[in-house]
Motif scaffolding. Structure first.
Motif, PDB file in Angstrom:
ATOM      1  N   PHE A  73       0.813  -1.213   0.000  1.00  0.00           N
ATOM      2  CA  PHE A  73       0.000   0.000   0.000  1.00  0.00           C
ATOM      3  C   PHE A  73       0.847   1.263   0.000  1.00  0.00           C
ATOM      4  N   MET A  74       0.327   2.276  -0.665  1.00  0.00           N
ATOM      5  CA  MET A  74       0.889   3.623  -0.621  1.00  0.00           C
ATOM      6  C   MET A  74      -0.213   4.508  -0.051  1.00  0.00           C
ATOM      7  N   ALA A  75       0.071   5.190   1.047  1.00  0.00           N
ATOM      8  CA  ALA A  75      -0.919   6.035   1.705  1.00  0.00           C
ATOM      9  C   ALA A  75      -0.367   7.446   1.850  1.00  0.00           C
ATOM     10  N   GLY A  76      -1.271   8.430   1.840  1.00  0.00           N
ATOM     11  CA  GLY A  76      -0.838   9.816   1.915  1.00  0.00           C
ATOM     12  C   GLY A  76      -1.137  10.494   3.235  1.00  0.00           C
ATOM     13  N   ASP A  77      -2.403  10.486   3.649  1.00  0.00           N
ATOM     14  CA  ASP A  77      -2.764  11.229   4.861  1.00  0.00           C
ATOM     15  C   ASP A  77      -2.626  10.367   6.115  1.00  0.00           C
ATOM     16  N   CYS A  78      -2.698  11.013   7.247  1.00  0.00           N
ATOM     17  CA  CYS A  78      -2.482  10.321   8.533  1.00  0.00           C
ATOM     18  C   CYS A  78      -3.511   9.228   8.797  1.00  0.00           C
TER      19      CYS A  78
END
Length: 95
Positions: A73-78
């Protein structure tokens, strides 16, 4: 609403999700996931969650199943990073 875009490269299959991963969109993701994996051989699988704004319990369960099948997975926000960390079990998301 959830937009699902798949980019199939020789060694990496990337699912880019944008919007809300909830309700009927979880089933739609499952159908896309299953149909694309049938013909993909066994590439590295990435799920780009940087465009996701909300994940419900069913969406989280679907992501956990995808992780068990080898998804990274690639995640951006907290909030999304916290969900990914819980799924992955190591306290961090993969970028």
């Amino acid at each position: 609403m959830l937009r699902i875009t798949a980019h199939d490269h020789p060694r990496v299959l990337t699912f880019r999700l944008e919007g809300r991963l909830e309700g009927p969109w979880v089933r739609e993701l499952e159908q896309c996931w299953c149909s694309l994996l049938k013909g993909a051989g066994r590439p590295t699988i990435r799920v780009d969650l940087t465009g996701v704004t909300y994940i419900d319990a069913a969406g989280k369960a679907r992501l956990a199943e995808m992780h068990e099948q080898g998804a990274h997975f690639m995640a951006g926000d907290c909030a999304t990073k916290a969900i990914v960390a819980e799924i992955v079990g190591d306290g961090r998301s993969e970028s």
